[in-house]
Scaffold this motif. Structure first.
Motif, PDB file in Angstrom:
ATOM      1  N   GLU A 146      40.434  35.688  33.705  1.00 51.51           N
ATOM      2  CA  GLU A 146      41.497  34.757  33.297  1.00 51.51           C
ATOM      3  C   GLU A 146      41.460  33.484  34.137  1.00 51.51           C
ATOM      4  OE1 GLU A 146      45.165  36.919  33.240  1.00 51.51           O
ATOM      5  OE2 GLU A 146      44.612  37.926  31.389  1.00 51.51           O
ATOM      6  N   THR A 147      41.064  33.623  35.394  1.00 53.22           N
ATOM      7  CA  THR A 147      40.936  32.441  36.240  1.00 53.22           C
ATOM      8  C   THR A 147      39.897  31.482  35.663  1.00 53.22           C
ATOM      9  OG1 THR A 147      41.523  33.719  38.180  1.00 53.22           O
ATOM     10  CG2 THR A 147      40.368  31.668  38.585  1.00 53.22           C
ATOM     11  N   HIS A 148      38.822  32.065  35.115  1.00 47.62           N
ATOM     12  CA  HIS A 148      37.773  31.216  34.545  1.00 47.62           C
ATOM     13  C   HIS A 148      38.224  30.540  33.248  1.00 47.62           C
ATOM     14  CE1 HIS A 148      34.025  31.698  36.968  1.00 47.62           C
ATOM     15  NE2 HIS A 148      34.841  32.537  37.575  1.00 47.62           N
ATOM     16  N   ALA A 157      41.732  29.634  32.928  1.00 44.38           N
ATOM     17  CA  ALA A 157      42.730  28.678  33.425  1.00 44.38           C
ATOM     18  C   ALA A 157      42.048  27.504  34.122  1.00 44.38           C
ATOM     19  CB  ALA A 157      43.686  29.378  34.378  1.00 44.38           C
ATOM     20  N   GLN A 202      42.397  41.195  44.583  1.00 43.54           N
ATOM     21  CA  GLN A 202      43.031  41.293  43.268  1.00 43.54           C
ATOM     22  C   GLN A 202      42.200  40.769  42.099  1.00 43.54           C
ATOM     23  OE1 GLN A 202      46.376  38.718  42.704  1.00 43.54           O
ATOM     24  NE2 GLN A 202      45.623  37.194  44.131  1.00 43.54           N
ATOM     25  N   HIS A 203      40.901  40.505  42.324  1.00 43.64           N
ATOM     26  CA  HIS A 203      40.130  39.882  41.241  1.00 43.64           C
ATOM     27  C   HIS A 203      39.890  40.790  40.041  1.00 43.64           C
ATOM     28  CE1 HIS A 203      38.394  38.665  45.255  1.00 43.64           C
ATOM     29  NE2 HIS A 203      39.087  37.629  44.890  1.00 43.64           N
ATOM     30  N   TRP A 204      39.819  42.089  40.302  1.00 43.85           N
ATOM     31  CA  TRP A 204      39.313  42.987  39.266  1.00 43.85           C
ATOM     32  C   TRP A 204      40.295  44.071  38.842  1.00 43.85           C
ATOM     33  CZ3 TRP A 204      34.821  41.326  37.360  1.00 43.85           C
ATOM     34  CH2 TRP A 204      33.981  40.554  38.168  1.00 43.85           C
ATOM     35  N   HIS A 205      41.520  44.040  39.322  1.00 45.74           N
ATOM     36  CA  HIS A 205      42.422  45.191  39.132  1.00 45.74           C
ATOM     37  C   HIS A 205      41.681  46.472  39.564  1.00 45.74           C
ATOM     38  CE1 HIS A 205      45.469  42.686  37.683  1.00 45.74           C
ATOM     39  NE2 HIS A 205      45.357  42.833  36.385  1.00 45.74           N
ATOM     40  N   SER A 254      42.568  41.280  30.682  1.00 51.48           N
ATOM     41  CA  SER A 254      43.601  41.137  31.721  1.00 51.48           C
ATOM     42  C   SER A 254      42.991  41.011  33.115  1.00 51.48           C
ATOM     43  CB  SER A 254      44.567  42.321  31.676  1.00 51.48           C
ATOM     44  OG  SER A 254      43.879  43.514  31.938  1.00 51.48           O
ATOM     45  N   LEU A 255      41.670  41.016  33.206  1.00 51.05           N
ATOM     46  CA  LEU A 255      41.046  40.892  34.534  1.00 51.05           C
ATOM     47  C   LEU A 255      41.380  39.534  35.157  1.00 51.05           C
ATOM     48  CD1 LEU A 255      37.515  42.389  33.843  1.00 51.05           C
ATOM     49  CD2 LEU A 255      39.332  43.399  35.214  1.00 51.05           C
ATOM     50  N   PRO A 256      41.952  39.517  36.343  1.00 48.32           N
ATOM     51  CA  PRO A 256      42.348  38.236  36.939  1.00 48.32           C
ATOM     52  C   PRO A 256      41.193  37.227  37.072  1.00 48.32           C
ATOM     53  CG  PRO A 256      43.380  40.019  38.114  1.00 48.32           C
ATOM     54  CD  PRO A 256      42.441  40.655  37.134  1.00 48.32           C
ATOM     55  N   LEU A 257      40.013  37.704  37.439  1.00 54.99           N
ATOM     56  CA  LEU A 257      38.926  36.735  37.624  1.00 54.99           C
ATOM     57  C   LEU A 257      38.518  36.106  36.289  1.00 54.99           C
ATOM     58  CD1 LEU A 257      37.176  35.702  40.073  1.00 54.99           C
ATOM     59  CD2 LEU A 257      35.337  36.923  38.952  1.00 54.99           C
TER      60      LEU A 257
END
Lengths: 388, 476
Positions: free
Chosen positions: B246-248, B250, B383-386, B241-244
């Motif tokens: 998931e960004t990689h 997407a 917000q990259h790492w919660h 669920s880490l945003p960074l």
């Protein structure tokens, strides 16, 4: 059962303490009893906007912009005005468009520097924005307005656009906007995720981390330093905080893709309007070039030159970094593509005289508003007529 | 539709190759099968990239079905050979199931988290399919190479821009990052070759599948570490669920997701070996570490970080830590004295307070850059790492004591500390500190630490909960 009650109580207490502290902080940044309160009432932009560019009409529902053809910009201005930036700290907007791919900016001019147009992006879905920490939002504002740019043909409805003084509702709306606004992907997103920089409220990460720590300390006290229940409580708080952050992120992630590219752009596999132009340009010049040609793409804008080299593949090109290459590196037959920067403020395009080598000259073989294509030929040869 | 079908074949064939090589389903317990299922994906793509590299000069293999034919030929042979000789996980014994399954509520929570992750995978999969190659290096470097190979033939040479301008070769191309390992670009090349066209969203599908495979492998390794089904699923959720990260997925096209997955799985396989001494897991760790070196240049540095914890396999925790401490003090003294200056065949090796050079890793001048506020903002506020880095601090502080009793936790914290040291050196001393100042790499370079941090958090939590339960029971 008692342990569970204590756990909930610690979490709730920590939440209340933190909310009070943050509201206090917010009020310090944007005091409700500002020295200017009452001097300047809320300014309703829609009452007296002027259309600088494009077409629009006002109805009881708001301002409706006429559908614009791709890509075009509409500019609305409030006209001559006098707003004190220190008291008009909040911008409330409600802009609705049926399609995505819309880019909206707020622009303004100040009495101190009337020649400078300062701008601020309004991310899609922005409701209330805190202007108090924006660069240049200071002194007397003598004009402000909106610039709307879009690719797809669509009507846009502006229901509201107003400057407001600080109030409880504007503080809460700003908090909600800052925590839930969706920033579209950009080519740098892979390195960091955009988040409003000049925000009023602390980031959700910091708030929830502080809540986790505070609630854990309170739980430790309530459990009289018994490790096991305190540890379980701390774990629960951590999971709750993480889950809340993930909820915000999920919401943003779901909307990011379609707010970044319009379906038409995604279909064409281009990543911006500029990129679409470069793809068209590549398609136009490709028939003029042969697989054996060495192509040098020169442009002040690194995105443009690299992207054009990518679109030209499998033609063998180099997005040359920096100034034109030394003349001794060039040879007869080399293709030079110079791109014209679409930003009028950017440095001018590279002139062909900059890359001609001794005994050679650059013959123009294609020209269009995006750029020019030259072939290096011997000085004695005759240049071909530019292709269309 | 046909293209999507071929894209799916492009995903499944290498996965099958990896599974055939490692030994899936084999005879092992459920957790082992899950681990192999996850790791098999990365091993499969790595072996596939080697196959493409080896056969690049063979013309008749350069049709879309050339390498595919090889995979289709070799995979059954590997399966038959593996079953017969019981090598690697083909010979794994069906042991106890690791960790406990939970109560009804725990099972419901498990199911909820699983559904949440599947939903997330669907969103990410959609974004991957919707977006073309989007971020800068994805099209300017990694995807550029893949597109050239697809359009001009595999492994066409790339030269530095200066060399290209000097006319170094008639056929060679030039690109940013000429020296980047080819594995990731070959993955995109493979997909395009099978699809038969350069479709940017479809060639990126392996990124979404890598997210899935990482989750599967990570879950299996957490189960083997003694986590209950819920704890293992929670750890997997924390990671995925880490945003960074998931960004990689997407914005597919960078190599960082692959490095993070391979390094994380390599490290956890090593920790597993330290606790359970199954040689198969040591070999798996070695294999995954090898894959890391072929993904990014710094993959070698990350892989080398697994060497110090390896000592725990033979020495007690106290002795291993003393030895590692002594080596690090020795290295620090050599560094401060500046006496190390060797010209090796592989390149320069310099270690001094003013400069550092490692063979194959380039050269950098060293000067302290106080970038604390940037690092703090990126790791703790944005917000990259919660809350991952808050969890890392908690794991380091609270895990230090129990680490003297649990080898896996010692090893995880050791890797974490080395990783932090590496980031400290790169961002605070080297010329690459600009990457931190401009926020162009600070977050993604730290991505391989994410699986280690989550693992350390879970083990610390487990150690404390276990010990507090024991002490409170003992205390009455």
């Amino acid at each position: 059962m008692i342990d569970a009650f204590k756990m909930v109580l610690s979490g709730t207490l920590a939440g209340i303490i933190l909310v009070l502290a943050i509201v206090r902080l917010g009020l310090t940044s944007a005091p409700l009893t500002s020295g200017q309160t009452g001097d300047i009432p809320d300014v309703d932009f829609l009452c007296r906007f002027q259309v600088l560019q494009g077409q629009a009409r006002v109805s009881t529902q708001g301002a409706t912009l006429a559908p614009f053809s791709s890509p075009q910009e509409v500019m609305l201005s409030c006209g001559k005005t006098e707003v004190n930036a220190a008291s008009s700290l909040f911008l409330t907007s409600d802009i609705q468009a049926p399609l995505t791919g819309l880019s909206v900016i707020l622009f303004w001019r100040t009495a101190e520097h009337p020649e400078d147009f300062l701008t601020l992006d309004l991310p899609p879905g922005t409701r209330t924005l805190f202007l108090g920490r924006q660069d240049g939002w200071q002194g007397r504002i003598i004009e402000y307005g909106l610039g709307i740019r879009g690719e797809s043909e669509q009507p846009i409805l502006i229901r509201e656009l107003s400057l407001r003084t600080a109030s409880v509702s504007s503080l809460i709306e700003t908090w909600w906007t800052e925590w839930t606004s969706v920033q579209p992907w950009n080519t740098g997103s892979i390195n960091f995720l955009d988040y409003p920089k000049a925000r009023l409220w602390p980031s959700p990460i910091l708030v929830l981390a502080l809540w986790w720590l505070l609630a854990s300390v309170l739980a430790l006290l309530m459990f009289r330093f018994r490790r096991r229940p305190a540890l379980i409580a701390a774990t629960m708080y951590f999971c709750c905080a993480w889950g809340s952050l993930d909820l915000l992120w999920s919401r943003e992630l779901t909307a990011k893709g379609e707010r970044s590219l319009s379906p038409a752009q995604a279909q064409r596999q281009v990543i911006s309007e500029q990129d679409a132009g470069l793809l068209d340009f590549a398609a136009r010049i490709r028939p003029l070039l042969s697989p054996r040609d060495r192509i040098l793409v020169l442009a002040p804008d690194p995105f443009a030159r690299l992207r054009l080299a990518y679109h030209l593949l499998p033609l063998n090109g180099l997005a040359y970094l920096g100034d034109p290459p030394p003349s001794q590196r060039l040879r007869e037959g080399d293709i030079i593509v110079t791109l014209i920067d679409q930003d009028p403020a950017a440095p001018g395009q590279i002139h062909p005289s900059a890359f001609t080598a001794p005994g050679m000259k650059a013959a123009l073989i294609h020209s269009n508003p995006l750029g020019h294509v030259y072939r290096l030929i011997s000085s004695s040869a005759t240049a071909r007529k530019p292709g269309k | 539709m046909t293209e999507i079908l071929f894209a799916c074949i492009g995903l499944l064939l290498p996965w099958w190759l990896g599974l055939a090589l490692l030994g899936w389903p084999g005879q092992g317990d459920t957790s082992t099968k899950v681990v192999v299922l996850g790791c098999g994906y990365f091993v499969g793509f790595f072996v596939l990239s080697l196959l493409i590299r080896m056969t690049a000069g063979v013309d008749w293999l350069q049709t879309p079905w050339g390498v595919t034919g090889l995979v289709l030929l070799f995979s059954p042979i590997l399966v038959i050979y593996g079953r017969k000789t019981r090598w690697w996980f083909w010979g794994a014994e069906s042991g106890r199931d690791h960790g406990q399954t939970g109560s009804r509520i725990a099972n419901l929570l498990f199911l909820g988290l699983l559904l949440l992750l599947l939903w997330r995978l669907a969103i990410l999969g959609w974004q991957t399919l919707y977006l073309p190659l989007f971020p800068w290096d994805a099209w300017a470097s990694w995807g550029f190479k893949a597109k050239v190979w697809f359009l001009s033939g595999p492994l066409t040479d790339f030269l530095e821009a200066e060399e290209w301008l000097n006319g170094g070769s008639q056929t060679a191309y030039t690109v940013q990052g000429v020296d980047y390992p080819p594995t990731v670009s070959l993955i995109q090349f493979w997909m395009a070759k099978l699809i038969g066209a350069w479709r940017e969203s479809l060639v990126n599908l392996p990124w979404a599948a890598a997210f899935l495979a990482l989750g599967i492998g990570y879950y299996g390794l957490l189960r083997r570490a003694g986590g209950s089904t819920l704890a293992a699923m929670s750890g997997t959720y924390l990671l995925l669920s880490l945003p960074l990260l998931e960004t990689h997925v997407a914005l597919a096209g960078y190599a960082d997701l692959w490095l993070c997955a391979c390094f994380g799985l390599a490290a956890l396989a090593l920790f597993d070996w330290l606790e359970q001494r199954e040689i198969r897991y040591a070999l798996l760790a070695l294999m995954m570490a090898l894959v890391c070196t072929q993904i990014k240049q710094e993959g070698l540095v990350w892989s080398l970080m697994l060497l110090p914890p390896l000592l725990l396999g033979w020495l007690s925790i106290g002795r291993a830590l003393s030895l590692i401490g002594a080596v690090f003090v020795g290295l620090a003294l050599i560094w401060l004295s500046g006496i190390l200056h060797l010209e090796l065949e592989a390149g320069l090796l310099i270690l001094s307070p003013q400069e550092i050079a490692l063979p194959g890793m380039g050269h950098s001048r060293l000067a302290y850059q106080p970038l604390w506020s940037t690092v703090f903002r990126e790791f703790f506020l944005e917000q990259h790492w919660h809350l991952l880095w808050y969890g890392a601090v908690a794991a380091l502080v609270l895990g230090a004591r129990p680490a003297f009793r649990h080898k896996a936790l010692t090893a995880a914290l050791l890797v974490l500390l080395q990783g932090l040291g590496f980031l400290f050196l790169v961002f605070f001393f080297s010329e690459h500190s600009a990457w931190a100042r401009q926020v162009t790499a600070i977050n993604r370079v730290a991505l391989p630490l994410a699986p280690i941090i989550v693992y350390s958090m879970l083990l610390t939590w487990k150690a404390h909960l276990g010990s507090s339960s024991t002490s409170e029971t003992a205390g009455g």
